[in-house]
Motif scaffolding. Structure first.
Motif, PDB file in Angstrom:
ATOM      1  N   LYS A 103       0.830  -1.209   0.000  1.00 34.05           N
ATOM      2  CA  LYS A 103       0.000   0.000   0.000  1.00 34.05           C
ATOM      3  C   LYS A 103       0.867   1.262   0.000  1.00 34.05           C
ATOM      4  N   ASN A 104       1.918   1.258   0.831  1.00 38.33           N
ATOM      5  CA  ASN A 104       2.798   2.435   0.874  1.00 38.33           C
ATOM      6  C   ASN A 104       3.441   2.701  -0.474  1.00 38.33           C
ATOM      7  N   GLN A 109      -3.936  -8.756   4.361  1.00 36.75           N
ATOM      8  CA  GLN A 109      -5.090  -7.885   4.594  1.00 36.75           C
ATOM      9  C   GLN A 109      -5.944  -8.450   5.735  1.00 36.75           C
ATOM     10  N   SER A 140      -3.821  -8.267   9.165  1.00 39.01           N
ATOM     11  CA  SER A 140      -3.511  -6.931   9.696  1.00 39.01           C
ATOM     12  C   SER A 140      -4.758  -6.078   9.873  1.00 39.01           C
ATOM     13  N   LYS A 143      -5.831  -4.210   7.633  1.00 41.95           N
ATOM     14  CA  LYS A 143      -5.632  -2.997   6.815  1.00 41.95           C
ATOM     15  C   LYS A 143      -5.917  -3.337   5.347  1.00 41.95           C
ATOM     16  N   LEU A 164      -5.586  -3.808   1.580  1.00 41.12           N
ATOM     17  CA  LEU A 164      -4.455  -3.915   0.643  1.00 41.12           C
ATOM     18  C   LEU A 164      -4.990  -4.091  -0.770  1.00 41.12           C
TER      19      LEU A 164
END
Ligand code: ATP
Length: 454
Positions: A164-165, A286, A289, A291, A293
């Motif tokens: 993602k970053n 995903q 975590s 979060k 993705l």
């Protein structure tokens, strides 16, 4: 030439040359050696660097659709739990009750249908148990389970974890890739075959993200790109074997995997894996975590988790294949009719550790030495060169042949223009493989050599 599959003598010669000439040393040798750990000497480090630099150039720098990453080696336990490594990254292992050796269950020799210990011949072996290959360590001073971290067993996971970053900062559209070169660690039960299977090694990995419908086509595209890479560093296609990994042997999430194999002197073995891993990795991270993705498709306004193709190559295995491919012995006859065996590493100039040897014909002639030093200063910013003024010129050529230096540059009396002013500031350029020599102007050397080593 004996059958490559059983050529132990050839392998021994390569290992011996690598030690003698400073390519590869046993790790911690003066303390008796650390099993499965190797150090690269002055020439080995150049060879390895050239392999990595060329990979980085063609995979990252010369493409619009791939960016790089340099992730940490220490990895969060949760990441390697999510990836499946904590639970399943293991080899089946048995112990020999007779000699206490610990052995890979899937590599035991058989006699009359019964497994045997390869060390003592004993047949009293324990049941197979899984043995996790990851090295764990403790972060900080406390010793509770939460402080456990792992040395990464592959570079790939930090690419997935940072997906993602990278996506947000590099602003790439599918298909695009994230590439990484770096150390990986595996507590191999039987490290063997020199640097082929070690406990600390380097990988060159690309995760190439795409839409699900592009996966199979891109798998074949990347296989082809990787074969081209090996060809461009001197390992022709005829020396490689592509194994289509059968369904039963593939990871359950993979829709297709190729192993690129090379005929090492100890047998046909994997150099690189090219796998279509679907959306398995990003999905796992995903879920674990919490979060997102996923990828937002501007055109269709759909969100989905990209699929991924992973070409994963070993730096050390590539170095070993290059050494095996380059090693040659040939009988040569000198002007006086004397024959001798010339050992030569026929490296592609692109990956040769030293590109040119620079030799003043005589070391006690200051003008020759000064000129040779000038040639060295001219070429140094462009390539790795080696200045050598000791011994007869023929011996100096042989020393460079043995480490694979493609060019020899000799500064002689013609260079000084003593006999023929037209030859002033020209040198002898000797070619390693043909041993042919030509006369070339010093001013033309940078262009001429740079073209050949690029
Ligand atoms: P193998 O079956 O030989 O153990 P692998 O299939 O487990 O290899 P991968 O996990 O696919 O290997 O790793 C990708 C690449 O990393 C391999 O093709 C190889 O070049 C390199 N590699 C893996 N393990 C080692 C090791 N122990 N020593 C050196 N290189 C390694």
């Amino acid at each position: 030439m004996p059958d490559a599959a059983i050529d132990t003598q050839r392998m021994e010669k390569i290992v011996s040359l690598c030690k003698r000439r400073g390519f590869i040393f046993q790790g911690n040798e003066i303390y008796g050696g650390l099993n499965g750990v190797w150090d690269y000497g002055p020439l080995g480090v150049e060879l390895k660097r050239n392999v990595k630099d060329y990979w980085w150039r063609v995979i990252v720098r010369e493409r619009d659709d791939v960016v790089g990453l340099d992730g940490a080696i220490l990895t969060h336990r949760a990441a390697l739990k999510a990836s499946g490594h904590e639970d399943t990254f293991s080899d089946p292992m048995v112990d020999c009750r007779t000699c206490k050796a610990r052995l890979r269950a899937d590599q035991l020799p058989e006699k009359n249908g019964v497994n045997q210990c390869p060390n003592c011949g004993g047949r009293d072996l324990t049941e197979a148990r899984p043995f996790n290959l990851m090295f764990s360590t403790q972060l900080g001073a406390s010793a509770d389970p939460d402080s456990i971290a792992y040395l990464r067993p592959e570079t790939a996971q930090s690419i997935f974890v940072q997906f993602k970053n990278v996506l947000d900062t590099a602003r790439k559209k599918l298909p695009f890739g994230i590439a990484q070169i770096g150390k990986a660690f595996r507590n191999e039960i039987n490290p063997r075959n020199y640097i082929f299977r070690s406990r600390e090694f380097e990988q060159m990995e690309l995760e190439y993200f795409c839409r699900p419908e592009q996966g199979l086509e891109l798998l074949d595209y990347w296989l082809e790109e990787r074969l081209k890479f090996y060809e461009n560093i001197g390992i022709g296609r005829d020396k490689l074997h592509v194994l289509t990994v059968p369904d039963a042997d593939r990871a359950f999430y993979s829709k297709g995997t190729y192993d690129i194999e090379y005929a090492f002197p100890f047998g046909m073995q994997e150099l690189e894996g090219v796998a279509y891993r679907t959306d398995y990795d990003l999905k796992q991270h995903q879920t674990a975590s919490g979060k997102p993705l996923d990828y937002f498709d501007e055109e269709t306004k759909a969100r989905f988790i990209p699929h991924v193709i992973e070409p994963s190559a070993g730096v050390d295995r590539t170095v070993l294949a290059l050494l095996c491919e380059a090693y040659d012995e040939e009988t040569v006859t000198d002007d006086k009719g004397k024959t001798e065996v010339r050992t030569v590493l026929r490296f592609h100039p692109r990956i040769a550790p030293i590109k040119a040897g620079i030799f003043p014909l005589l070391k006690n002639q200051p003008e020759l030495v000064t000129k040779a030093r000038e040639v060295q200063a001219l070429l140094r910013p462009l390539m790795n060169v080696f200045y050598d003024e000791t011994g007869a010129i023929g011996r100096r050529y042989r020393r460079q042949d043995e480490v694979g230096t493609p060019f020899g540059i000799t500064i002689d009396f013609e260079t000084l223009g003593e006999r023929d002013p037209a030859l002033r500031d020209t040198v002898t350029l000797r070619h390693r493989d043909s041993m042919e020599q030509e006369r070339i102007a010093i001013a033309d050397l940078p262009e001429r050599l740079s073209r050949q080593i690029r």
